[in-house]
Design a protein around this motif. Sequence first.
Motif, PDB file in Angstrom:
ATOM      1  N   HIS A   1     -27.253   9.566  33.517  1.00 17.82           N
ATOM      2  CA  HIS A   1     -27.570   9.615  34.153  1.00 17.82           C
ATOM      3  C   HIS A   1     -28.230   9.021  35.490  1.00 17.82           C
ATOM      4  O   HIS A   1     -29.298   9.852  35.320  1.00 17.82           O
ATOM      5  CB  HIS A   1     -26.191  10.918  34.675  1.00 17.82           C
ATOM      6  CG  HIS A   1     -26.206  10.542  36.506  1.00 17.82           C
ATOM      7  ND1 HIS A   1     -26.980  10.966  37.737  1.00 17.82           N
ATOM      8  CD2 HIS A   1     -24.770  10.424  37.551  1.00 17.82           C
ATOM      9  CE1 HIS A   1     -25.756  10.535  38.762  1.00 17.82           C
ATOM     10  NE2 HIS A   1     -24.831  11.213  38.357  1.00 17.82           N
TER      11      HIS A   1
ATOM     12  N   LYS B   1     -30.587  10.204  37.717  1.00 16.01           N
ATOM     13  CA  LYS B   1     -31.802  11.076  38.342  1.00 16.01           C
ATOM     14  C   LYS B   1     -32.137  10.771  39.926  1.00 16.01           C
ATOM     15  O   LYS B   1     -32.286  10.264  39.983  1.00 16.01           O
ATOM     16  CB  LYS B   1     -33.584  11.022  37.483  1.00 16.01           C
ATOM     17  CG  LYS B   1     -33.816  12.355  38.140  1.00 16.01           C
ATOM     18  CD  LYS B   1     -35.418  12.771  37.508  1.00 16.01           C
ATOM     19  CE  LYS B   1     -36.314  13.744  37.539  1.00 16.01           C
ATOM     20  NZ  LYS B   1     -36.640  14.294  35.974  1.00 16.01           N
ATOM     21  N   ASP B   2     -31.234  12.028  40.410  1.00 15.17           N
ATOM     22  CA  ASP B   2     -30.788  12.218  41.592  1.00 15.17           C
ATOM     23  C   ASP B   2     -30.623  11.554  42.875  1.00 15.17           C
ATOM     24  O   ASP B   2     -30.657  11.504  43.982  1.00 15.17           O
ATOM     25  CB  ASP B   2     -32.299  12.947  42.330  1.00 15.17           C
ATOM     26  CG  ASP B   2     -33.100  13.758  41.505  1.00 15.17           C
ATOM     27  OD1 ASP B   2     -32.354  14.556  41.016  1.00 15.17           O
ATOM     28  OD2 ASP B   2     -34.325  13.656  41.511  1.00 15.17           O
TER      29      ASP B   2
ATOM     30  N   PRO C   1     -34.740   6.031  36.996  1.00 14.47           N
ATOM     31  CA  PRO C   1     -35.447   7.149  35.855  1.00 14.47           C
ATOM     32  C   PRO C   1     -33.777   7.753  35.608  1.00 14.47           C
ATOM     33  O   PRO C   1     -32.787   7.871  36.435  1.00 14.47           O
ATOM     34  CB  PRO C   1     -36.043   8.392  36.849  1.00 14.47           C
ATOM     35  CG  PRO C   1     -35.685   7.706  37.973  1.00 14.47           C
ATOM     36  CD  PRO C   1     -35.706   6.824  38.612  1.00 14.47           C
TER      37      PRO C   1
ATOM     38  N   ASP D   1     -31.766   9.844  33.113  1.00 13.14           N
ATOM     39  CA  ASP D   1     -31.544  11.133  33.066  1.00 13.14           C
ATOM     40  C   ASP D   1     -30.792  11.570  31.007  1.00 13.14           C
ATOM     41  O   ASP D   1     -29.480  11.208  30.995  1.00 13.14           O
ATOM     42  CB  ASP D   1     -31.112  12.655  32.947  1.00 13.14           C
ATOM     43  CG  ASP D   1     -33.047  12.773  33.892  1.00 13.14           C
ATOM     44  OD1 ASP D   1     -33.352  12.466  33.587  1.00 13.14           O
ATOM     45  OD2 ASP D   1     -32.681  13.623  35.122  1.00 13.14           O
TER      46      ASP D   1
ATOM     47  N   GLN E   1     -32.973  17.722  28.897  1.00 19.99           N
ATOM     48  CA  GLN E   1     -32.878  16.158  29.694  1.00 19.99           C
ATOM     49  C   GLN E   1     -34.489  15.665  29.051  1.00 19.99           C
ATOM     50  O   GLN E   1     -35.289  16.239  28.833  1.00 19.99           O
ATOM     51  CB  GLN E   1     -32.054  16.052  31.061  1.00 19.99           C
ATOM     52  CG  GLN E   1     -33.945  16.163  31.782  1.00 19.99           C
ATOM     53  CD  GLN E   1     -33.380  17.409  32.440  1.00 19.99           C
ATOM     54  OE1 GLN E   1     -32.733  18.761  32.090  1.00 19.99           O
ATOM     55  NE2 GLN E   1     -33.684  17.609  33.847  1.00 19.99           N
TER      56      GLN E   1
ATOM     57  N   THR F   1     -35.524  11.621  29.898  1.00 19.22           N
ATOM     58  CA  THR F   1     -35.731  10.915  31.007  1.00 19.22           C
ATOM     59  C   THR F   1     -35.931   9.449  30.640  1.00 19.22           C
ATOM     60  O   THR F   1     -37.500   9.733  29.941  1.00 19.22           O
ATOM     61  CB  THR F   1     -36.233  11.234  32.547  1.00 19.22           C
ATOM     62  OG1 THR F   1     -36.208  12.649  32.760  1.00 19.22           O
ATOM     63  CG2 THR F   1     -36.485   9.936  32.697  1.00 19.22           C
TER      64      THR F   1
END
Length: 86
Positions: A2, A4-5, A43, A45, A68, A70
């Motif tokens: 997924h 990141k953020d 990024p 993860d 995780q 990255t």
Amino acid sequence: MHVKDLPGSHVIVKSLEPTDATLMEAAMIAAHFSKASLSAQVPVDYTLIKHVHKPSGAKPGYVIYDHQTTLFVTPEKAAVEALEVK
């Protein structure tokens, strides 16, 4: 996997020992189908499914994870389209 953020799709690799190429391809797919699809060095993860959990009462698609690693990828539309199953 997924991004990141950021909102985006979850990508699952069905292998306990994926190759580096498989990880990079999966990360590129995750980046392409996210809000960062036009960005460079996104990024992404990844972790084992056993480390992914949905908090009770969370919105659909929302998960938390740990352990995780990255990867940084630049999504390329042509490369993702070449990976699509015909």
